[in-house]
Design an enzyme around this catalytic site. Sequence first.
Site, PDB file in Angstrom:
ATOM      1  N   GLU A 257       9.677   2.202   4.217  1.00 63.67           N
ATOM      2  CA  GLU A 257       8.796   2.208   4.957  1.00 63.67           C
ATOM      3  C   GLU A 257       8.315   0.924   5.615  1.00 63.67           C
ATOM      4  O   GLU A 257       6.870   0.917   5.955  1.00 63.67           O
ATOM      5  CB  GLU A 257       8.086   3.087   5.209  1.00 63.67           C
ATOM      6  CG  GLU A 257       8.502   5.051   4.432  1.00 63.67           C
ATOM      7  CD  GLU A 257       6.915   5.317   3.450  1.00 63.67           C
ATOM      8  OE1 GLU A 257       5.193   4.843   3.415  1.00 63.67           O
ATOM      9  OE2 GLU A 257       7.751   6.750   2.438  1.00 63.67           O
TER      10      GLU A 257
ATOM     11  N   HIS B 216      11.817  13.615   5.001  1.00 71.27           N
ATOM     12  CA  HIS B 216      10.357  14.560   5.218  1.00 71.27           C
ATOM     13  C   HIS B 216      10.791  15.562   6.708  1.00 71.27           C
ATOM     14  O   HIS B 216       9.849  14.956   7.278  1.00 71.27           O
ATOM     15  CB  HIS B 216       9.297  14.094   4.415  1.00 71.27           C
ATOM     16  CG  HIS B 216       9.160  13.038   3.544  1.00 71.27           C
ATOM     17  ND1 HIS B 216       9.496  13.480   2.029  1.00 71.27           N
ATOM     18  CD2 HIS B 216       9.865  11.887   2.782  1.00 71.27           C
ATOM     19  CE1 HIS B 216       9.925  13.298   1.483  1.00 71.27           C
ATOM     20  NE2 HIS B 216       9.616  12.236   1.728  1.00 71.27           N
TER      21      HIS B 216
ATOM     22  N   GLU C 176      15.324  11.867   0.336  1.00 74.49           N
ATOM     23  CA  GLU C 176      14.112  12.513   0.026  1.00 74.49           C
ATOM     24  C   GLU C 176      13.546  13.684   0.523  1.00 74.49           C
ATOM     25  O   GLU C 176      12.229  13.994   1.082  1.00 74.49           O
ATOM     26  CB  GLU C 176      12.499  11.307   0.507  1.00 74.49           C
ATOM     27  CG  GLU C 176      12.674   9.913   0.090  1.00 74.49           C
ATOM     28  CD  GLU C 176      11.136   9.394  -0.481  1.00 74.49           C
ATOM     29  OE1 GLU C 176      10.615   9.633   0.724  1.00 74.49           O
ATOM     30  OE2 GLU C 176      11.668   7.774  -0.566  1.00 74.49           O
TER      31      GLU C 176
HETATM   32  O1  G3I Z   1      -1.651   8.451 -11.210  1.00 74.99           O
HETATM   33  C1  G3I Z   1      -2.761   9.550 -10.625  1.00 74.99           C
HETATM   34  C2  G3I Z   1      -3.655  10.020 -11.848  1.00 74.99           C
HETATM   35  O2  G3I Z   1      -4.448   9.213 -12.307  1.00 74.99           O
HETATM   36  C3  G3I Z   1      -4.880  10.639 -11.008  1.00 74.99           C
HETATM   37  O3  G3I Z   1      -5.099  11.342 -11.611  1.00 74.99           O
HETATM   38  C4  G3I Z   1      -4.330  11.404  -9.333  1.00 74.99           C
HETATM   39  C5  G3I Z   1      -5.824  12.156  -8.907  1.00 74.99           C
HETATM   40  O4  G3I Z   1      -5.640  11.853  -7.824  1.00 74.99           O
HETATM   41  O5  G3I Z   1      -3.449  10.906  -8.893  1.00 74.99           O
HETATM   42  C6  G3I Z   1      -1.832  10.208  -9.457  1.00 74.99           C
HETATM   43  O6  G3I Z   1      -1.758   9.429  -8.719  1.00 74.99           O
HETATM   44  C7  G3I Z   1      -1.299  10.083  -7.441  1.00 74.99           C
HETATM   45  C8  G3I Z   1       0.124  10.013  -7.451  1.00 74.99           C
HETATM   46  O7  G3I Z   1       0.951  10.873  -6.849  1.00 74.99           O
HETATM   47  C9  G3I Z   1       1.417  10.510  -9.329  1.00 74.99           C
HETATM   48  O8  G3I Z   1       1.023  11.574  -9.268  1.00 74.99           O
HETATM   49  C10 G3I Z   1      -2.031  10.254  -6.044  1.00 74.99           C
HETATM   50  O9  G3I Z   1      -2.862  10.477  -5.912  1.00 74.99           O
HETATM   51  C11 G3I Z   1      -0.469  11.195  -4.978  1.00 74.99           C
HETATM   52  O10 G3I Z   1      -1.339  10.263  -3.754  1.00 74.99           O
HETATM   53  C12 G3I Z   1       0.663  10.392  -5.656  1.00 74.99           C
HETATM   54  O11 G3I Z   1       1.222  10.441  -4.113  1.00 74.99           O
HETATM   55  C13 G3I Z   1       3.339  10.545  -4.109  1.00 74.99           C
HETATM   56  C14 G3I Z   1       2.958  10.362  -2.784  1.00 74.99           C
HETATM   57  O12 G3I Z   1       3.992   9.266  -2.387  1.00 74.99           O
HETATM   58  C15 G3I Z   1       1.865   8.078  -2.190  1.00 74.99           C
HETATM   59  O13 G3I Z   1       2.191   7.785  -1.629  1.00 74.99           O
HETATM   60  C16 G3I Z   1       3.660  11.811  -4.239  1.00 74.99           C
HETATM   61  O14 G3I Z   1       3.437  11.987  -5.322  1.00 74.99           O
HETATM   62  C17 G3I Z   1       4.920  11.322  -4.137  1.00 74.99           C
HETATM   63  O15 G3I Z   1       5.803  11.881  -3.196  1.00 74.99           O
HETATM   64  C18 G3I Z   1       5.375  10.450  -2.937  1.00 74.99           C
HETATM   65  O16 G3I Z   1       6.546   9.976  -2.819  1.00 74.99           O
HETATM   66  C19 G3I Z   1       7.138   9.026  -0.808  1.00 74.99           C
HETATM   67  C20 G3I Z   1       7.633   8.101  -1.922  1.00 74.99           C
HETATM   68  O17 G3I Z   1       7.621   7.357  -2.213  1.00 74.99           O
HETATM   69  C21 G3I Z   1       8.112   7.406  -0.403  1.00 74.99           C
HETATM   70  N1  G3I Z   1       8.715   8.014   1.016  1.00 74.99           N
HETATM   71  C22 G3I Z   1       7.329   9.171   1.446  1.00 74.99           C
HETATM   72  C23 G3I Z   1       6.955  10.014  -0.128  1.00 74.99           C
HETATM   73  C24 G3I Z   1       6.198  11.160   0.788  1.00 74.99           C
HETATM   74  O18 G3I Z   1       4.826  11.047   0.841  1.00 74.99           O
END
Ligand code: G3I
Length: 548
Positions: free
Chosen positions: A160, A237, A266
Amino acid sequence: MPSLRRAISIGALAVLPILAAVLPALPAHADQPLRAHAEARGKFIGTALSTSPLANETAYRNIAATEFNQITPENAMKWDATEPNQNQFNWSGADAIVNFATQNNQQIHGHTLVWHSQTPAWVQNLGADAMRTAMRNHIAQVAGRYASNPTLVSWDVVNEVFDDNGNMRNSFWYQRLGDTYIADAFRAAKAADPDARLCINDYNVEGINAKSTAMYNLVRSLRAQNVPVDCVGFQGHLSTQYGFPSQVQQNVQRFADLGVQVRFTEIDIRMLTPRTAAKDTQQATYYRDIVNACLAVTQCAGITIWGFTDKYSWVPETFPSEGAALIYDENYAQKPSYTAVHNALAGGTNPPDPTDTTAPSRPGTPTASAITATGATLTWTASTDNRAVTGYTLYRGTTQLATSTTNTVTLTGLTPATAYTVNVVARDAAGNTSTASPTTTFTTPAGPTNPGTGCTPTYRTTNTWQGGFQGEVTIRCTSAATTWRTTLTYPTGVNVTQNWSSTLTTNGTAFTFANAPWNGTIPAGGTTTFGFIGSWNGTGTPPTPTLS
Ligand code: G3I
């Protein structure tokens, strides 16, 4: 360049396209899982995996293992997971996913080495020099950890880097280092894992638009500077409310024409919740069209769906009025989109178009390599087609030698010391065939004289019964052999009905056993053994063959 490690690493994934190339096209059975159909098409079908359900839910694990042949860790290989504090690495999540993929004969696509999101504050607060050093070190450690692991075959090196208008994203990376961090990251990844496929990955670049054109120009420019970018990832997406992007296949093809591998990395297709049957149907057509776009582009390696169950999707948290983006619902029931992906991979929703009368272009002249006494590999420049090339047939004169779904085929069972003049014809789903390619001629070298220079066969009967016997031959070589052959001549009344660890040619009661493709090599002082079952119409002790 495809590497030896990659070819080996994909295990059954590598073998299956070769089998598909050697054998007549074998469509996977209709009720087979997605991965069987994808493998039959020479593509991967992947999913993103999340560590928590992987550890805790059997249904999640079972579907992940059964349906997919490629895994992308959804979060476990990101910087905040792997290096939360400087130089303190945590591999627990990443290793868990790598182990799962290894157990299930799946490839891992590493995601992601350099991104503006999910990167700890300590990185973002560094000055320019320290940030560049930290980036190089992170890549060396993370990509380096899995460099010798055959399961991990590719990386999203940078993720990105663009804004939607095609400008460089004004991330902390860009602010501190300018766009040089991109080339730097690829070079560091190449140094850490020379065999991995190295990708640049982004969203909203599926169709032709300002952002995808900016990415196209960047990839072309990086490659002109010998920066080792050899793969472009289109995240995909999508949302049913914004329509299907325009010219996806053409867009993906223009990247492929730069010489890079392309892939959908993705895919998820969200909808305004709640779900309805109409929205499910619309979503299913989007999934189908993404799969078909990949199938239509030879250099498209496969499609990864960003998770598989609506139970665990990033969408509702980020887009509160949208969701239901995946191919299984929250209870692991398959949705219409599962069927769409399945049928597209199986060819079911891509029926031949009877109005298509355009033949594929003429394939290039085949080039023969890896020529042995009994085998050779032929490779040619792929044809193009207005829809898609579905396969090739390799001819020797009017005799069909092999079919292939890709522009290469490995021949086995050739006759030693024989000239083969071959050419290849491409076909499409509607049955249109190309002009035959120019011919090429290659000559197989002489096979070994019986049984091979410096080699001596020894025969013994290992079992007998009324009407039959089991025989075994050990070939012992005083000098190294790369192929071998021995002929066992029997009186009339004997037939060989089954053999192993050898290939058999029968001429009356002279039975010539040669090495199988995998056991031709015998080191100096070494032996190899093959066996067979014989039938015999006499009584008493079965006859002993004469050996030559
Ligand atoms: O690990 C913490 C945990 O400790 C905490 O309790 C919890 C509370 O919200 O958050 C956890 O972290 C989360 C993480 O995923 C792991 O589950 C984050 O808040 C959350 O924002 C994060 O989201 C991820 C996101 O990327 C972050 O930008 C999504 O799961 C994941 O599917 C998403 O994937 C991205 C690709 O990497 C890149 N392209 C876009 C795609 C979708 O956004």
